[in-house]
Design an enzyme around this catalytic site. Structure first.
Site, mmCIF file in Angstrom:
data_model
loop_
_atom_site.group_PDB
_atom_site.id
_atom_site.type_symbol
_atom_site.label_atom_id
_atom_site.label_comp_id
_atom_site.label_asym_id
_atom_site.label_seq_id
_atom_site.Cartn_x
_atom_site.Cartn_y
_atom_site.Cartn_z
ATOM 1 N N ALA A 42 0.834 -1.205 0.000
ATOM 2 C CA ALA A 42 0.000 0.000 0.000
ATOM 3 C C ALA A 42 0.863 1.247 0.000
ATOM 4 O O ALA A 42 2.051 1.221 -0.280
ATOM 5 C CB ALA A 42 -0.931 -0.024 1.207
ATOM 6 N N GLY A 179 -23.334 -1.123 2.841
ATOM 7 C CA GLY A 179 -24.551 -1.909 3.005
ATOM 8 C C GLY A 179 -25.808 -1.121 3.270
ATOM 9 O O GLY A 179 -26.869 -1.709 3.490
ATOM 10 N N HIS A 186 -29.401 6.126 10.035
ATOM 11 C CA HIS A 186 -30.102 5.136 10.846
ATOM 12 C C HIS A 186 -29.135 4.013 11.204
ATOM 13 O O HIS A 186 -28.076 3.856 10.595
ATOM 14 C CB HIS A 186 -31.310 4.560 10.093
ATOM 15 C CG HIS A 186 -30.944 3.703 8.926
ATOM 16 N ND1 HIS A 186 -30.483 4.227 7.725
ATOM 17 C CD2 HIS A 186 -30.941 2.348 8.758
ATOM 18 C CE1 HIS A 186 -30.237 3.241 6.881
ATOM 19 N NE2 HIS A 186 -30.496 2.092 7.484
ATOM 20 N N GLN A 188 -29.301 -0.284 12.997
ATOM 21 C CA GLN A 188 -30.196 -1.434 13.072
ATOM 22 C C GLN A 188 -29.853 -2.317 14.263
ATOM 23 O O GLN A 188 -28.744 -2.272 14.795
ATOM 24 C CB GLN A 188 -30.110 -2.264 11.785
ATOM 25 C CG GLN A 188 -30.497 -1.497 10.528
ATOM 26 C CD GLN A 188 -30.435 -2.359 9.286
ATOM 27 O OE1 GLN A 188 -31.139 -3.358 9.168
ATOM 28 N NE2 GLN A 188 -29.579 -1.974 8.343
ATOM 29 N N CYS A 216 -7.918 -9.559 31.353
ATOM 30 C CA CYS A 216 -8.829 -9.385 30.223
ATOM 31 C C CYS A 216 -8.039 -8.776 29.071
ATOM 32 O O CYS A 216 -7.423 -7.717 29.230
ATOM 33 C CB CYS A 216 -9.996 -8.482 30.617
ATOM 34 S SG CYS A 216 -10.964 -7.857 29.227
ATOM 35 N N GLY A 321 -11.523 -3.931 -0.370
ATOM 36 C CA GLY A 321 -12.445 -5.048 -0.520
ATOM 37 C C GLY A 321 -11.879 -6.323 0.078
ATOM 38 O O GLY A 321 -10.732 -6.382 0.516
ATOM 39 N N PHE A 325 -8.335 -14.687 -1.077
ATOM 40 C CA PHE A 325 -7.476 -15.162 0.012
ATOM 41 C C PHE A 325 -8.192 -15.048 1.346
ATOM 42 O O PHE A 325 -8.196 -15.984 2.151
ATOM 43 C CB PHE A 325 -6.166 -14.369 0.044
ATOM 44 C CG PHE A 325 -5.290 -14.733 1.213
ATOM 45 C CD1 PHE A 325 -4.529 -15.889 1.188
ATOM 46 C CD2 PHE A 325 -5.249 -13.936 2.354
ATOM 47 C CE1 PHE A 325 -3.738 -16.246 2.277
ATOM 48 C CE2 PHE A 325 -4.466 -14.276 3.441
ATOM 49 C CZ PHE A 325 -3.707 -15.437 3.400
#
EC number: 2.7.7.-
Length: 351
Positions: A42, A179, A186, A188, A216, A321, A325
């Protein structure tokens, strides 16, 4: 968990080019997943920018989530303030739910160890975060975001009365490539009759770490090299084995296994830090689509039974994306080290 290595230890100090940074594999005890860090694939951490356009805003006249168009939505569960036509947020049923709330009587059939199907009973709700179409979550003040978080808590407590429900996932999809099918801000909630495998894996991983170290691993995740910002009750970090570039976790400073134990004061405090992180992401990364998820514990396990786990909020900007792999191995490639992400995000100025 292997002790987090510093930039200077991995040959990736501030003066080194990305090409000179060696790849490294890290295992995250929280997700129980290996991640390959490969900066040479990158650009510099400061050069990451979103190329994904936000989904276009339809005209308010066509949006059923806007104030005055309530009759076009699925049934309302509650609003804030209660019974006020000038509402600040509404919680409604999803018009196209993934699960059916009408199958509860059939869901009482006992699940056996060999069960491969169960009735699709559950709840799928929508939290409309503002009456105004053009306002995004990061535009809302900390008190208003706190109200949204408390609405999640209220709805979780309502759904928890149903014995068949074992886990509730709160999530937000912002932008079409993340999505979202509606551009009006909003989030969900989905209530499931099962504990999802990623949740079981997270609990197993944190339990193994606790049994090995007595600590923890999410409390341990707040190493200074990974911290971005903090508030009175929360800290934001770039996690040690981040699955995605510029992934951020917001973790309570006090050990807490269940999100719905959040009180009003901490909700406003979390609202302020969440707003800050979303604003920094938008500025640094060219306002990318993003998802956030609240990772909590199963409903039927008590706080005292979970000394080894911790709820947290995960923010994932959509910058890359998923390829063959990742799908084939469950092992992800991240082109930027979280130490570098933390440094970049600490230095983002909003003034």
């Amino acid at each position: 968990m292997t002790s987090p290595s510093h930039a200077s230890d991995r040959g990736g100090g501030d003066g080194d080019s990305v090409e000179n940074q060696s790849p490294e594999l890290r295992k995250d005890p929280v997700t129980n997943r290996w991640v390959i860090f490969s900066p040479a694939r990158a650009k510099r951490p400061t050069d990451f920018k979103s190329k994904s356009p936000q989904n276009p805003n339809p005209k308010p006249s066509s949006c059923p989530f806007c104030i005055g168009r309530e009759q076009e939505c699925a049934p309302e569960l509650f609003r804030v303030p209660d019974h006020d036509p000038n509402w600040k947020l509404r919680v409604i049923e999803n018009l196209y739910p993934a699960l059916s709330r009408n199958l509860e009587t059939q869901s009482t059939q006992p699940e056996t160890g060999t069960s491969r199907t169960i009735v699709g009973f559950g709840f799928h709700d929508v939290v409309i975060e503002s009456p105004v179409h053009s306002i995004q979550l990061s535009d809302i003040d900390p008190v208003g975001i706190g109200d949204i978080l408390i609405a999640y808590k209220k709805r979780i407590n309502q759904i928890a009365q149903h014995d068949s429900i074992n886990y509730i996932q709160v999530f937000k999809n912002q932008g079409a490539s993340a999505g979202a099918s509606m551009s009006h801000s909003h989030s969900q909630m989905m209530a499931l009759p099962v504990v999802p495998p990623t949740v079981s894996s997270r609990l197993d991983g944190t339990k193994d770490y606790f049994e090995e170290t007595g600590k923890c691993c999410l409390c341990e995740a707040k190493s200074k090299h990974f911290v971005i910002d903090e508030s009175s009750h929360f800290v934001s970090v770039a996690p040690f084995a981040a699955t995605y570039p510029f992934e951020i976790w917001i973790i309570p400073k006090d050990h807490s296994s269940h999100f719905h134990h959040l009180d009003d004061v901490k909700a406003v405090d979390l609202g302020g830090l969440l707003k800050l992180m979303l604003q920094k992401i938008a500025k640094q990364l060219n306002d990318p689509p993003y998802n956030y998820m609240i990772h909590t514990s199963p409903l039927k396990v008590t706080e005292s039974q979970l000394p080894y786990t911790h709820w947290f909020l995960q923010i994932v900007p959509q910058l890359s994306g998923v390829g063959g792999f990742e799908i084939g191995t469950g092992c992800y490639i991240n082109p930027v080290f979280p130490e570098d992400v933390a440094k970049v995000m600490r230095e983002v100025s909003l003034t």
